[in-house]
Each structure stands twice: as structure tokens, then as C-alpha cells.
Design a protein around this motif. Structure first.
Motif, PDB file in Angstrom:
ATOM      1  N   ASN A 497       0.843  -1.203   0.000  1.00 29.62           N
ATOM      2  CA  ASN A 497       0.000   0.000   0.000  1.00 29.62           C
ATOM      3  C   ASN A 497       0.875   1.249   0.000  1.00 29.62           C
ATOM      4  OD1 ASN A 497      -2.428  -1.222  -0.112  1.00 29.62           O
ATOM      5  ND2 ASN A 497      -3.009  -0.891   2.020  1.00 29.62           N
ATOM      6  N   LYS A 500       2.003   1.646  -3.409  1.00 30.62           N
ATOM      7  CA  LYS A 500       0.959   2.069  -4.356  1.00 30.62           C
ATOM      8  C   LYS A 500       0.554   3.523  -4.147  1.00 30.62           C
ATOM      9  CE  LYS A 500      -2.212  -1.213  -3.733  1.00 30.62           C
ATOM     10  NZ  LYS A 500      -3.462  -1.952  -3.899  1.00 30.62           N
ATOM     11  N   TYR A 501       0.420   3.909  -2.866  1.00 27.40           N
ATOM     12  CA  TYR A 501      -0.118   5.244  -2.572  1.00 27.40           C
ATOM     13  C   TYR A 501       0.990   6.211  -2.157  1.00 27.40           C
ATOM     14  CZ  TYR A 501      -4.345   2.436  -2.575  1.00 27.40           C
ATOM     15  OH  TYR A 501      -5.341   1.581  -2.945  1.00 27.40           O
ATOM     16  N   ASP A 528       4.677   6.559   4.789  1.00 24.94           N
ATOM     17  CA  ASP A 528       5.017   7.037   3.437  1.00 24.94           C
ATOM     18  C   ASP A 528       4.746   8.531   3.364  1.00 24.94           C
ATOM     19  OD1 ASP A 528       2.281   7.634   2.452  1.00 24.94           O
ATOM     20  OD2 ASP A 528       1.973   5.451   2.656  1.00 24.94           O
ATOM     21  N   ILE A 541     -11.626   2.653   5.541  1.00 24.85           N
ATOM     22  CA  ILE A 541     -10.658   1.923   4.704  1.00 24.85           C
ATOM     23  C   ILE A 541     -10.426   0.497   5.197  1.00 24.85           C
ATOM     24  CG2 ILE A 541      -9.445   3.917   3.720  1.00 24.85           C
ATOM     25  CD1 ILE A 541      -7.376   3.594   5.964  1.00 24.85           C
ATOM     26  N   TYR A 546     -13.819  -1.685   0.627  1.00 26.47           N
ATOM     27  CA  TYR A 546     -13.869  -0.214   0.575  1.00 26.47           C
ATOM     28  C   TYR A 546     -12.557   0.342   0.039  1.00 26.47           C
ATOM     29  CZ  TYR A 546     -14.763   4.609   1.697  1.00 26.47           C
ATOM     30  OH  TYR A 546     -14.948   5.958   1.574  1.00 26.47           O
ATOM     31  N   ARG A 547     -12.680   1.284  -0.905  1.00 27.48           N
ATOM     32  CA  ARG A 547     -11.491   1.919  -1.483  1.00 27.48           C
ATOM     33  C   ARG A 547     -11.699   3.429  -1.462  1.00 27.48           C
ATOM     34  NH1 ARG A 547      -9.039   0.535  -6.539  1.00 27.48           N
ATOM     35  NH2 ARG A 547      -7.177   0.834  -5.286  1.00 27.48           N
ATOM     36  N   ALA A 548     -10.792   4.126  -0.773  1.00 30.64           N
ATOM     37  CA  ALA A 548     -10.911   5.584  -0.713  1.00 30.64           C
ATOM     38  C   ALA A 548     -10.436   6.198  -2.021  1.00 30.64           C
ATOM     39  CB  ALA A 548     -10.120   6.131   0.464  1.00 30.64           C
ATOM     40  N   HIS A 549      -9.443   5.547  -2.669  1.00 27.69           N
ATOM     41  CA  HIS A 549      -8.961   6.028  -3.984  1.00 27.69           C
ATOM     42  C   HIS A 549      -9.423   5.008  -5.007  1.00 27.69           C
ATOM     43  CE1 HIS A 549      -6.082   7.349  -0.891  1.00 27.69           C
ATOM     44  NE2 HIS A 549      -6.040   8.481  -1.589  1.00 27.69           N
ATOM     45  N   GLY A 558      -6.601  -2.028  -7.074  1.00 28.13           N
ATOM     46  CA  GLY A 558      -6.693  -2.601  -5.725  1.00 28.13           C
ATOM     47  C   GLY A 558      -7.990  -3.382  -5.597  1.00 28.13           C
ATOM     48  N   SER A 559      -8.037  -4.179  -4.519  1.00 29.36           N
ATOM     49  CA  SER A 559      -9.241  -4.990  -4.313  1.00 29.36           C
ATOM     50  C   SER A 559     -10.058  -4.526  -3.117  1.00 29.36           C
ATOM     51  CB  SER A 559      -8.826  -6.449  -4.094  1.00 29.36           C
ATOM     52  OG  SER A 559      -7.985  -6.512  -2.957  1.00 29.36           O
ATOM     53  N   GLY A 560      -9.484  -3.673  -2.312  1.00 29.38           N
ATOM     54  CA  GLY A 560     -10.197  -3.222  -1.100  1.00 29.38           C
ATOM     55  C   GLY A 560     -10.183  -4.264  -0.002  1.00 29.38           C
ATOM     56  N   GLY A 562      -6.902  -5.569   1.313  1.00 23.66           N
ATOM     57  CA  GLY A 562      -5.603  -5.600   2.002  1.00 23.66           C
ATOM     58  C   GLY A 562      -5.697  -5.191   3.461  1.00 23.66           C
ATOM     59  N   LEU A 563      -6.296  -4.039   3.730  1.00 20.37           N
ATOM     60  CA  LEU A 563      -6.359  -3.538   5.113  1.00 20.37           C
ATOM     61  C   LEU A 563      -7.353  -4.330   5.949  1.00 20.37           C
ATOM     62  CD1 LEU A 563      -6.130   0.343   4.659  1.00 20.37           C
ATOM     63  CD2 LEU A 563      -4.387  -1.239   5.465  1.00 20.37           C
ATOM     64  N   SER A 587       1.031   8.954   5.076  1.00 18.40           N
ATOM     65  CA  SER A 587       0.255   8.038   5.924  1.00 18.40           C
ATOM     66  C   SER A 587       1.165   7.339   6.908  1.00 18.40           C
ATOM     67  CB  SER A 587      -0.405   6.956   5.080  1.00 18.40           C
ATOM     68  OG  SER A 587      -1.084   7.515   4.009  1.00 18.40           O
ATOM     69  N   PHE A 589       0.644   3.752   8.988  1.00 18.07           N
ATOM     70  CA  PHE A 589      -0.164   2.610   9.425  1.00 18.07           C
ATOM     71  C   PHE A 589       0.565   1.924  10.571  1.00 18.07           C
ATOM     72  CE2 PHE A 589      -2.128   3.472   5.425  1.00 18.07           C
ATOM     73  CZ  PHE A 589      -3.452   3.163   5.645  1.00 18.07           C
TER      74      PHE A 589
HETATM   75  P1  ADP Z   1      -6.593  -1.602  -1.953  1.00 13.89           P
HETATM   76  O1  ADP Z   1      -6.444  -2.924  -2.622  1.00 13.89           O
HETATM   77  O2  ADP Z   1      -7.573  -0.712  -2.570  1.00 13.89           O
HETATM   78  O3  ADP Z   1      -5.297  -0.953  -1.660  1.00 13.89           O
HETATM   79  P2  ADP Z   1      -6.688  -1.810   0.897  1.00 13.89           P
HETATM   80  O4  ADP Z   1      -7.653  -2.493   1.817  1.00 13.89           O
HETATM   81  O5  ADP Z   1      -5.279  -2.204   1.013  1.00 13.89           O
HETATM   82  O6  ADP Z   1      -7.266  -1.967  -0.556  1.00 13.89           O
HETATM   83  O7  ADP Z   1      -6.818  -0.289   1.171  1.00 13.89           O
HETATM   84  C1  ADP Z   1      -8.076   0.314   1.265  1.00 13.89           C
HETATM   85  C2  ADP Z   1      -7.981   1.758   0.878  1.00 13.89           C
HETATM   86  O8  ADP Z   1      -7.212   2.464   1.849  1.00 13.89           O
HETATM   87  C3  ADP Z   1      -7.290   2.008  -0.422  1.00 13.89           C
HETATM   88  O9  ADP Z   1      -8.183   1.901  -1.506  1.00 13.89           O
HETATM   89  C4  ADP Z   1      -6.776   3.414  -0.251  1.00 13.89           C
HETATM   90  O10 ADP Z   1      -7.750   4.340  -0.617  1.00 13.89           O
HETATM   91  C5  ADP Z   1      -6.516   3.536   1.223  1.00 13.89           C
HETATM   92  N1  ADP Z   1      -5.083   3.367   1.555  1.00 13.89           N
HETATM   93  C6  ADP Z   1      -4.476   2.217   1.939  1.00 13.89           C
HETATM   94  N2  ADP Z   1      -3.162   2.448   2.190  1.00 13.89           N
HETATM   95  C7  ADP Z   1      -2.948   3.761   1.935  1.00 13.89           C
HETATM   96  C8  ADP Z   1      -1.804   4.616   2.003  1.00 13.89           C
HETATM   97  N3  ADP Z   1      -0.596   4.147   2.362  1.00 13.89           N
HETATM   98  N4  ADP Z   1      -1.931   5.930   1.680  1.00 13.89           N
HETATM   99  C9  ADP Z   1      -3.152   6.390   1.320  1.00 13.89           C
HETATM  100  N5  ADP Z   1      -4.269   5.651   1.256  1.00 13.89           N
HETATM  101  C10 ADP Z   1      -4.186   4.349   1.560  1.00 13.89           C
END
Ligand code: ADP
Length: 605
Positions: A497, A500-501, A528, A541, A546-549, A558-560, A562-563, A587, A589
Motif C-alpha cells: 500500500n 501504491k499510494y 510514506d 478503509i 472499501y477503497r478511498a482512492h 486494488g481490491s479493497g 488488504g487492510l 500516511s 499505518f
Molecule cells: P486496496 O487494494 O484498494 O489498496 P486496501 O484495503 O489495502 O485496498 O486499502 C483500502 C484503501 O485504503 C485504499 O483503496 C486506499 O484508498 C486507502 N489506503 C491504503 N493504504 C494507503 C496509504 N498508504 N496511503 C493512502 N491511502 C491508503
């Protein structure tokens, strides 16, 4: 749209019918109350009727007793001899007689003597003309054959009576004489058992008649008339020894009341707490009150009442409620309880419906997220597969001769297969967790080592992408009780993540910090310098899918999941994963895992 439809269906199919049901329930409640009141008034009316019947029976009994007294007197002497001294004799022998009188049918008065007692003289002055049939007066008439309504016998004489108001009864409230000679009752019962007009008017009506006409060919009877607004009740009797003579007695009303009292007082025990019965005279004054003589009420407004009849005209048996509010109170209480219950049920239906709509909304959102998830996963599978295929084809064709390039392509293929593995692992783990089949193999493991090894596997790829990496991990082992592979999956998800972000500032930092507050635990922070999580989405998130982006606007696949997985695994270890905005942007985590006492010592060293 679907939610609106469901809400409409709910309103039409559940809410409206339940409102209608509630309305019907309230209505039947009102009817029930009415029925209860009706039942009670019928019961009390029955009491009043039976007491009135009893009073009538007692009066008839006394009527017969008077006949017996006359016969007893006549047995010893000649009728004419007795006739002269009748007042004195009957006054002595029969306690109900106030004045005894004897008249012959041709209009001669034998007794009482005009110069006798004061009562006797008054009686003669008041009644002579009537008894000698020299005038007609308004009387209430009763014979053993039952009450006779003389007004129906002779309409002509009735009309005459209306023209002579001096002779008509003018007792309390009874002044109103209609064309049909109807007299208004002196009480107004609260419960109307009959038609309103019947209830308002007395069932006994006075009629104009002269005494001889009343006697006719009967042998006994009662005559009641109002003189100076006072009731005069007379019993009369004709003996077969001399049918020309009519023996009579003016009844002593206080003595009569005393005689009736025990019967009026004998109301059923079960009702004595609820009602009070009164014998009311023509002025609606209580003459007998039962069972409690101290009871008082508006005597003109009984709950129910019955007239005694022609023998005691305009005297009534009135029934009063001991506690008039008790009935309305209990009815009110019943109404309130049931009303509240109905309101509660309607409220419960409303709240239930609202919860169903909310849940439906959630389910719809989830269904939408699942659809997005399928397209996201397909996309995520397609991208690495495309590049793997492209680079492997290039290498297979032998068209890439530069060794450096060959290495680079192979690295890409390795990285993409790792991405595929990660994705498939996440999906498989998620479905296992959903089914409750995910198993952890807990064992003592060094978190620092797990993180280091996982991260080192990523390092070449990240460095190749131009990431500036910082890894602040303790040299000493940080032992925890956990599942190595599951913990590695958390690290992979957080690091991927951060990759990616990361945005333009490709900066990633990993650190492990032991903490003592509130309980001893260890924190792994993955930081990051990307755009961070949008405000308000910090908790969302972690929800599944759920995907914020989203892929469309951010271009990040992404699949929503991971977290969601990272948090579930951490919680299975007694810890958690949370998001914190990083100071200076980006961010952070944080994976928190509990430490045991022994491990704490190891870490701190
Ligand atoms: P995804 O496969 O979409 O990454 P995740 O469950 O890993 O699914 O993450 C859910 C959402 O959390 C992401 O779609 C993203 O919007 C947000 N997110 C996760 N990690 C980060 C990060 N390091 N910086 C910003 N946003 C994040």
C-alpha cells in the motif's frame, strides 16, 4: 432507487396496514368501554327495577292488610256502627293509618268526625268534596288489577284538567304539563335505558276523576293525589257486608317509609361497595339511603332510576355510584395501557422498518462493492499477467541480447508474479475468514525478523522504482506469540500500500518500537509521504471492499481487501492495525501486537 422502492413497499405493505390495525384497535377499545358501561348500567337498572317491584309488592300487601283490618272490625258489629267510629278504631289497630274514613257511594261521609282530631278535620276539609264525588281532582289510581291510566279513559276530562292548573300536581320540577298530560320526572338518570323522551317523562300520569267513578265496581284500591304539593296516599276497601260503604285510610307516609326501609336496604352484598340505593320522594329527597346513610350525592342525578308507580307517584328508586370516578378511572387506565401498547407496537414496527431499510441500504452498498471487487480483481490479475506474458515472450524469442535488460525483465516478471501471489493470497484468505476457516499457527516468533525478511524481499523492486527506504528495526529479537505467515501478510499488505499510494515523493520508512502504555506491546509503523487517507475515511478503509482512492480517478489498482485482512489478522493476535496521518504529510499505518513479560525484557535489551 431500489431503496426508495423498498421504502414505498414497506410503507404500503407494513406501515399503513399496521396504522389501520392500530386505528381499529383504538375503536374497538372505545366500543369495549361502552359495552362495559352498558353492562354495568343494565345491572344497576336491574337492582332499581327489582327494588321498585318489591316496594309495589309491599304496598299491595298493606292494601290487603287494610282490607283484613276492615273485615276484622266488621266481624263484631254492624257496618254502620263501625263506620261512625272507624277513624278512631283503625288509627288504633293499624299503624299505617293516619286518618280512617268511611263514605257511602251516594256521597255521605260517616267518618272521621269534622270536630274530631286536628288531622281528621284537615282531612275532611281537604277531601270532602272529592270523596263525596262533588268534584273531580287529579289523582293517581291503582287497583289490584294493576294501574289504570285514567287520562286514556276520558280525554274530555283530561282537557278539563289542563284548564284547572290549581288541581294539578306542582311538585318539584314537575310543573311542565304537556298536551298529552305528560309530567317530567323529578330525576334525570345519567344512563338512558329507554328512548330519551320516555326517560324524561314520568310513566305515571294524573287523571281527573271523581271518587265514585274511581271506585266503580271494584272492591279495593289506592288513590294518590297531591294536595298543597304534598302526596296523600289513600287505601280504600269495600266489604261485601255493605257494598254501599267505602272504608278508607289516609296512609301515614313516614310510617310507610319505615315499613319499606328494610327491603330497600337489602341490596346484594357484592354491590354494596359500588352503589348506593335511595328511595326518593316526589321532591327527589332521599327518604331511605342504603347501605351507608352518610352517603350524599346530587340526588336528582342518579346513575339509573326506576319509578315505583301509581301507588307512590313520582317516588323513585335511585341508584348512585359510590365512587363515580372509579369506573371512568379504570376505563381511562385500561385505555391508557392499551393505547400505550398500541403506540409501542406501531413504534416498534416503525423502528423495525427503519432498521430493515438501513440494513437493505448496507446490503446494497456491499453488493455494489462486491461487483466493483470482481472488476478490480480481474483488472489486478490482468495487469501483471499482461506484463509477465510480454516480458517472457521477449525473452523467449531471444530478441533481448543485452544482459542487463534480460535481468531487468526477469526482475519485472518476478515482481509481477509476487503481486499476483499477494492478490490471490488475499482473496483466498478473505474467503477463508468469511467462512470461518482461517487457521493460525501460533508460535513464538521474532517480529523484527519477520518484518526484515519480508521487507528485504521487496527491497530490490522498490529500489528499482526509485524509492528512498529507511528501515529502523531493533537488532535484538522482538518475540511475540504469532503466526509467521499471517504476520508477513500484514507486512506485505502495508508495504505494498505504501508503494501504491506513495505519490511522487517515493519515501518509505519502517520502524519497530516497543511500548509500555497502556499495556506492554510492540508497534510496527509503515510510513510514506503520499497524499494520505482522505478525511472521514480513516476507519472505512478497513471495511471490506472499501477503497478511498478508486481505480478510475486515481489509476491505482486494488481490491479493497488488504487492510481488512491486515486488521483481522492483527485482531486475531490480540492487536490491531490503525491509521494515523503522518507528521509533515503522508500516511502512517500502525500494527500493534501485545508483548509478553519475558519478551519485553528481550526487546528492551
Ligand atoms: P486496496 O487494494 O484498494 O489498496 P486496501 O484495503 O489495502 O485496498 O486499502 C483500502 C484503501 O485504503 C485504499 O483503496 C486506499 O484508498 C486507502 N489506503 C491504503 N493504504 C494507503 C496509504 N498508504 N496511503 C493512502 N491511502 C491508503
Amino acid at each position: 432507487m431500489i431503496v426508495k422502492k423498498v421504502a414505498l413497499v414497506f410503507v404500503l405493505a407494513v406501515f399503513v396496514p399496521s396504522l389501520v390495525l392500530a386505528w381499529l384497535a383504538v375503536r374497538s377499545l372505545r366500543d369495549q368501554e361502552f359495552v362495559l358501561e352498558r353492562q354495568r348500567s343494565l345491572l344497576y337498572q336491574g337492582v332499581a327495577d327489582s327494588l321498585a317491584d318489591k316496594a309495589n309488592a309491599l304496598l299491595s300487601e298493606q292494601q290487603r292488610e287494610f282490607g283484613r283490618q276492615v273485615e276484622a272490625l266488621l266481624a263484631d258489629s254492624k257496618p254502620l256502627d263501625i263506620a261512625k267510629a272507624f277513624d278512631a278504631r283503625v288509627h288504633q289497630s293499624w299503624p299505617l293509618a293516619e286518618v280512617g274514613f268511611v263514605v257511602s257511594l251516594d256521597g255521605q261521609v260517616y267518618s272521621p268526625d269534622l270536630f274530631d282530631r286536628a288531622e281528621a278535620r284537615r282531612f275532611r276539609l281537604e277531601n270532602d268534596k272529592f270523596l263525596c264525588s262533588r268534584e273531580t281532582v287529579a289523582v293517581y289510581w291503582n287497583s289490584p288489577k294493576g294501574a289504570i291510566n285514567l287520562s286514556q279513559l276520558d280525554q274530555k276530562e283530561t282537557a278539563l284538567a289542563v284548564q284547572q292548573p290549581a288541581n294539578t300536581a306542582t311538585y318539584s320540577g314537575g310543573g311542565k304539563v304537556t298536551k298529552e298530560q305528560k309530567v317530567v320526572r323529578n330525576v334525570e338518570p345519567q344512563q338512558a335505558q329507554q328512548r330519551d323522551d320516555e326517560q324524561a317523562y314520568s310513566k305515571v300520569a294524573p287523571a281527573e276523576a271523581e271518587f265514585r267513578r274511581l271506585v266503580g265496581d271494584s272492591t279495593e284500591g289506592t288513590v294518590a293525589r297531591f294536595l298543597q304539593n304534598k302526596l296523600n296516599l289513600m287505601f280504600w276497601y269495600r266489604s261485601s257486608r255493605d257494598p254501599q260503604l267505602v272504608f278508607g285510610a289516609l296512609v301515614d307516609l313516614p310510617a310507610l317509609v319505615q315499613y319499606l326501609e328494610p327491603s330497600i336496604r337489602a341490596i346484594p352484598e357484592s354491590l354494596s361497595e359500588e352503589i348506593c340505593v335511595a328511595l326518593l320522594d316526589e321532591y327527589a329527597r332521599p327518604r331511605v339511603i342504603s347501605p351507608n346513610s352518610k352517603f350524599t350525592a346530587n340526588w336528582k342525578r342518579p346513575f339509573v332510576a326506576t319509578e315505583i308507580g301509581e301507588a307512590l307517584p313520582h317516588w323513585e328508586i335511585g341508584v348512585y355510584l359510590v365512587n363515580p370516578f372509579r369506573f371512568s378511572q379504570s376505563a381511562y387506565l385500561l385505555k391508557l395501557t392499551l393505547g400505550l401498547l398500541i403506540a409501542l407496537l406501531v413504534l416498534a414496527i416503525g423502528v423495525g422498518g427503519w432498521l430493515i431499510v438501513i440494513d437493505l441500504k448496507r446490503q446494497l452498498a456491499l453488493a455494489r462493492q462486491k461487483t466493483d471487487f470482481v472488476s478490480n480483481v480481474s483488472h489486478e490479475l490482468k495487469t501483471p499477467l499482461t506484463s509477465i506474458r510480454m516480458f517472457s515472450e521477449l525473452l523467449a524469442d531471444g530478441r533481448v541480447l543485452d544482459e542487463e535488460k534480460q535481468h531487468s525483465y526477469l526482475r519485472i516478471i518476478t515482481a509481477e508474479t509476487a503481486r499476483l501471489t499477494r492478490l490471490i493470497n488475499n482473496v483466498l484468505d478473505f474467503s477463508r475468514m468469511e467462512r470461518g476457516e482461517k487457521k493460525y499457527h501460533f508460535a513464538k516468533c521474532d517480529l523484527a525478523r519477520v518484518v526484515r525478511e519480508t521487507f528485504e524481499g521487496y527491497r530490490p523492486q522498490l529500489e528499482a522504482c526509485g524509492f528512498k527506504l529507511e528501515c529502523d528495526l531493533p537488532e535484538v529479537p522482538v518475540f511475540i506469540n504469532g503466526d509467521r505467515d499471517a504476520l508477513a501478510q500484514i507486512v506485505v499488505n502495508l508495504v505494498s500500500n505504501a508503494e501504491k499510494y506513495a505519490g511522487k515523493r517515493k519515501d518509505m520508512r519502517l520502524e519497530i518500537r516497543p511500548q509500555t502504555q497502556p499495556l506492554p506491546h510492540v508497534e510496527l509503523r509503515v510510513l510514506d509521504r503520499g497524499p494520505g487517507v482522505p478525511n472521514g475515511c480513516e476507519e472505512k478503509i478497513f471495511e471490506q471492499f472499501y477503497r478511498a482512492h478508486d481505480s478510475l480517478s486515481s489509476g491505482i489498482q486494488g481490491s479493497g481487501l488488504g487492510l481488512t485482512l491486515a486488521r483481522q489478522i492483527a485482531r486475531a493476535h490480540g492487536g490491531d492495525v490503525v491509521y494515523e496521518p503522518r507528521e509533515g504529510g503522508g500516511s502512517c499505518f500502525v500494527l500493534r501486537l501485545p508483548l509478553k513479560a519475558t519478551e519485553r525484557v528481550g526487546v528492551s535489551e
